[in-house]
Scaffold this motif. Sequence first.
Motif, PDB file in Angstrom:
ATOM      1  N   GLU A  81       0.029  -0.525 -14.066  1.00  0.00           N
ATOM      2  CA  GLU A  81       0.682  -1.826 -14.173  1.00  0.00           C
ATOM      3  C   GLU A  81       0.274  -2.725 -13.005  1.00  0.00           C
ATOM      4  O   GLU A  81       0.031  -3.929 -13.189  1.00  0.00           O
ATOM      5  CB  GLU A  81       2.198  -1.626 -14.186  1.00  0.00           C
ATOM      6  CG  GLU A  81       2.984  -2.881 -14.490  1.00  0.00           C
ATOM      7  CD  GLU A  81       4.477  -2.617 -14.587  1.00  0.00           C
ATOM      8  OE1 GLU A  81       5.238  -3.596 -14.666  1.00  0.00           O
ATOM      9  OE2 GLU A  81       4.870  -1.431 -14.566  1.00  0.00           O
ATOM     10  N   PHE A  82       0.180  -2.153 -11.810  1.00  0.00           N
ATOM     11  CA  PHE A  82      -0.229  -2.944 -10.642  1.00  0.00           C
ATOM     12  C   PHE A  82      -1.673  -3.426 -10.795  1.00  0.00           C
ATOM     13  O   PHE A  82      -1.979  -4.593 -10.513  1.00  0.00           O
ATOM     14  CB  PHE A  82      -0.084  -2.105  -9.383  1.00  0.00           C
ATOM     15  CG  PHE A  82      -0.523  -2.802  -8.140  1.00  0.00           C
ATOM     16  CD1 PHE A  82       0.317  -3.694  -7.493  1.00  0.00           C
ATOM     17  CD2 PHE A  82      -1.793  -2.610  -7.612  1.00  0.00           C
ATOM     18  CE1 PHE A  82      -0.087  -4.362  -6.345  1.00  0.00           C
ATOM     19  CE2 PHE A  82      -2.215  -3.267  -6.481  1.00  0.00           C
ATOM     20  CZ  PHE A  82      -1.349  -4.152  -5.842  1.00  0.00           C
ATOM     21  N   ILE A  83      -2.565  -2.545 -11.240  1.00  0.00           N
ATOM     22  CA  ILE A  83      -3.973  -2.937 -11.390  1.00  0.00           C
ATOM     23  C   ILE A  83      -4.121  -4.010 -12.458  1.00  0.00           C
ATOM     24  O   ILE A  83      -4.932  -4.941 -12.317  1.00  0.00           O
ATOM     25  CB  ILE A  83      -4.826  -1.689 -11.709  1.00  0.00           C
ATOM     26  CG1 ILE A  83      -4.881  -0.780 -10.472  1.00  0.00           C
ATOM     27  CG2 ILE A  83      -6.234  -2.071 -12.129  1.00  0.00           C
ATOM     28  CD1 ILE A  83      -5.603   0.533 -10.680  1.00  0.00           C
ATOM     29  N   THR A 123       0.818  -1.215   0.000  1.00  0.00           N
ATOM     30  CA  THR A 123       0.000   0.000   0.000  1.00  0.00           C
ATOM     31  C   THR A 123       0.852   1.265   0.000  1.00  0.00           C
ATOM     32  O   THR A 123       0.492   2.272  -0.615  1.00  0.00           O
ATOM     33  CB  THR A 123      -0.940   0.004   1.215  1.00  0.00           C
ATOM     34  OG1 THR A 123      -0.168  -0.174   2.411  1.00  0.00           O
ATOM     35  CG2 THR A 123      -1.965  -1.107   1.116  1.00  0.00           C
ATOM     36  N   LYS A 124       1.997   1.223   0.680  1.00  0.00           N
ATOM     37  CA  LYS A 124       2.916   2.369   0.671  1.00  0.00           C
ATOM     38  C   LYS A 124       3.476   2.591  -0.734  1.00  0.00           C
ATOM     39  O   LYS A 124       3.595   3.731  -1.198  1.00  0.00           O
ATOM     40  CB  LYS A 124       4.033   2.131   1.676  1.00  0.00           C
ATOM     41  CG  LYS A 124       5.114   3.206   1.705  1.00  0.00           C
ATOM     42  CD  LYS A 124       4.582   4.542   2.163  1.00  0.00           C
ATOM     43  CE  LYS A 124       4.299   4.532   3.648  1.00  0.00           C
ATOM     44  NZ  LYS A 124       3.892   5.876   4.134  1.00  0.00           N
ATOM     45  N   VAL A 179      -5.565  -4.358   0.026  1.00  0.00           N
ATOM     46  CA  VAL A 179      -4.828  -3.944  -1.165  1.00  0.00           C
ATOM     47  C   VAL A 179      -5.793  -3.611  -2.295  1.00  0.00           C
ATOM     48  O   VAL A 179      -5.626  -2.600  -3.006  1.00  0.00           O
ATOM     49  CB  VAL A 179      -3.848  -5.063  -1.587  1.00  0.00           C
ATOM     50  CG1 VAL A 179      -3.118  -4.684  -2.860  1.00  0.00           C
ATOM     51  CG2 VAL A 179      -2.847  -5.325  -0.480  1.00  0.00           C
ATOM     52  N   ILE A 180      -6.816  -4.436  -2.498  1.00  0.00           N
ATOM     53  CA  ILE A 180      -7.797  -4.184  -3.560  1.00  0.00           C
ATOM     54  C   ILE A 180      -8.520  -2.864  -3.308  1.00  0.00           C
ATOM     55  O   ILE A 180      -8.700  -2.049  -4.227  1.00  0.00           O
ATOM     56  CB  ILE A 180      -8.809  -5.342  -3.645  1.00  0.00           C
ATOM     57  CG1 ILE A 180      -8.090  -6.664  -3.933  1.00  0.00           C
ATOM     58  CG2 ILE A 180      -9.852  -5.062  -4.717  1.00  0.00           C
ATOM     59  CD1 ILE A 180      -7.364  -6.727  -5.241  1.00  0.00           C
ATOM     60  N   VAL A 225      -8.893 -10.552  -8.206  1.00  0.00           N
ATOM     61  CA  VAL A 225      -9.627  -9.567  -7.406  1.00  0.00           C
ATOM     62  C   VAL A 225     -10.617 -10.252  -6.473  1.00  0.00           C
ATOM     63  O   VAL A 225     -10.687  -9.955  -5.269  1.00  0.00           O
ATOM     64  CB  VAL A 225     -10.348  -8.548  -8.321  1.00  0.00           C
ATOM     65  CG1 VAL A 225     -11.206  -7.592  -7.488  1.00  0.00           C
ATOM     66  CG2 VAL A 225      -9.341  -7.764  -9.146  1.00  0.00           C
ATOM     67  N   ALA A 226     -11.391 -11.180  -7.005  1.00  0.00           N
ATOM     68  CA  ALA A 226     -12.413 -11.842  -6.190  1.00  0.00           C
ATOM     69  C   ALA A 226     -11.784 -12.665  -5.068  1.00  0.00           C
ATOM     70  O   ALA A 226     -12.263 -12.644  -3.926  1.00  0.00           O
ATOM     71  CB  ALA A 226     -13.279 -12.735  -7.078  1.00  0.00           C
ATOM     72  N   SER A 227     -10.703 -13.376  -5.366  1.00  0.00           N
ATOM     73  CA  SER A 227     -10.062 -14.208  -4.338  1.00  0.00           C
ATOM     74  C   SER A 227      -9.414 -13.354  -3.255  1.00  0.00           C
ATOM     75  O   SER A 227      -9.447 -13.715  -2.067  1.00  0.00           O
ATOM     76  CB  SER A 227      -9.023 -15.120  -4.978  1.00  0.00           C
ATOM     77  OG  SER A 227      -8.014 -14.354  -5.626  1.00  0.00           O
ATOM     78  N   LEU A 228      -8.825 -12.221  -3.632  1.00  0.00           N
ATOM     79  CA  LEU A 228      -8.206 -11.340  -2.636  1.00  0.00           C
ATOM     80  C   LEU A 228      -9.255 -10.638  -1.776  1.00  0.00           C
ATOM     81  O   LEU A 228      -9.029 -10.386  -0.595  1.00  0.00           O
ATOM     82  CB  LEU A 228      -7.317 -10.305  -3.329  1.00  0.00           C
ATOM     83  CG  LEU A 228      -5.984 -10.828  -3.887  1.00  0.00           C
ATOM     84  CD1 LEU A 228      -5.276  -9.738  -4.677  1.00  0.00           C
ATOM     85  CD2 LEU A 228      -5.081 -11.334  -2.772  1.00  0.00           C
TER      86      LEU A 228
END
Length: 637
Positions: free
Chosen positions: A200-202, A187-188, A221-222, A209-212
């Motif tokens: 790039e991260f997204i 997150t930082k 993070v999401i 996304v669903a599993s996280l």
Amino acid sequence: MAAKPQQKKSGGSIKRKTNPSQKSEGQVSNFKKTKLSSNPKNSKFNPQNKVGSQPSNFPKKEYQKPHGEKGEVEDSKKQARLRSKELAQARKKIRKKHYTLEQELALLWEKMRRRNISKEDRSRLVSEAVKKMQGKISEIARSHIASRVLQTCVKHCTQDERNAVFMELRPHFISLASNTYAVRLVTKLLDLASKEQLAEFISSLHGHVASLLRQMVGSLVIEHAYCLGNASQKQTLLMELYSPELQLFKDLVTMKQNRLEDIISKLQLQKSSVARHMTSVLQPILEKGILDHSIVHRALLEYLDIADKFSAADVIQQLSGPSFVRIIATKDGARIGMLCIRHGSAKDRKKIIKGMKGNIDKIASDKFGSMVLVAILSVVDDTKLVSKIIIRELEKKLKELILDQNTRRPFMQLLHPDCSRYFNQDDLASLNLSIPSLKVNGEPDDEESNEQDKDGDSDGDIQMNEGGKKDSFKRRQELLVDSGLAEKLIETCSEMAEVLLKSKYGREVMYEVAIGGSDGILHPTLDEKLLELYEAIASIAAQPKVEAEEHILEQFHSSRTIRKLVIDCPSFATVLWEKALIGNCAVLAKGHSSKVISAFLETSNSAVKKLAEKELRPLIKSGELSLPKPNESAMDK
């Protein structure tokens, strides 16, 4: 038992009976003397007892504890601790691959995080730490201490060093997002990432996304990426929760079609298949109670638009209760809360209101949470429950709440419901939202449903209410007048008259209370209290002008509020004229106070006009007082 009375002898003196078995002190045998004296505890010459002369038969040397024994015990304990510490470190070196490196980084971290360190020294220490970690960052990031060191380095390092850390961690983002210690580092990095790095991260989150979101750690993070992303990036993350078909054809959807229902109609997909997939994604999230994130709120709001009757009712039942407070802190979450209140059963509404107990003031101070309270006051027919929990908690901090922009909203809804002066179009639209599959008619009201719940007469059918069944004026009267809230509002306005009139938001509460509310809801029950309020305002207005402080008839907010009251409330205008203005119009016809004076001639009430006409006409003829133009008068209102 009571002691037997002692018999007196002929001489009159009382003598105690002696035990013949007892011997005098001189008759003690030499054996006992030796035994007593040889025991140092029993001896009266024991050093612990009183100091006295040593008898001849007292042993000259007793056993004494060696002086070095205590020290030797302490040394042995210290050595044992050192040995156990060395063993622990040896085990950690075997178990942890980079244990020595972590110890070195911890020492550097203690220096670089000091507040009194110069920028040059901190930069040098950060560069040294980054060099030591190079090539091992993805492994070190999972450590409790080293992850903290990395966060500090990422915060204070140069852009090139930060880019190098990002590139090294890029293949491991998904696994790091699930780690308890590494999640803060991720997150930082997102906070300090460039637009290209964020994109790039997204893109690296595709398929995860669903599993996280089903994990307590990964969902952080999401949510962080969702809040930092632009509109298209947010839509990309949401598409992951909809259905596989939508992900395949997402390029065919424009940004204007951001609602799920519009996307389904554009791509000609089956609504039922999308709803089934979303149920499988959202149900585990609801069961685990991960309800704090705005991306979940948005997905739930879209899901309720396409869900069938039973699925929507199940979501409302799961959200009812203490967890309800956690979803209403965002815009979409507040809308879900209003839908739950609007379509929930009597039992669901009761759970929601009871779950708010103790948090009403915090909810009212929130921009979105206050609208949920407004929805409860507008829909729920169980006014006894609402008065007991919500109204009573609002009364405790009444003086603070009526001065704030957000916290005044519940009071304004009771005094003047759905007024566009106090609620913007978005707020009014939120209050009128509904779930398509739950638009039903003919259900019993809350009180009847409560009786059914108590009797246990339930056949398993889902009974949803679309709004309240009670008359809105009757509901307002029970919540405002019968509960005693209106009386306390008037008393508070009388006590804080000057503060409220000069306040940007408090003056609106004062105005609505003074005119008696919409539809005259405070009349005639509280006419005497309102007369006391008028006299309190008039007494403040009658005070002479002081240069150090702005007069209530000159101040920007108060002068316009009093002017509106003169025009709209004849009884207030009469009290103000008789108590404060009569004979002082020549002095008050200058500055902002002239607008208050001229309002007596603009009012539609003939009695008020006639009251002030005799004194004001000469001022108008002489030019000291001028009537405002019609467009200016409308603007002031």
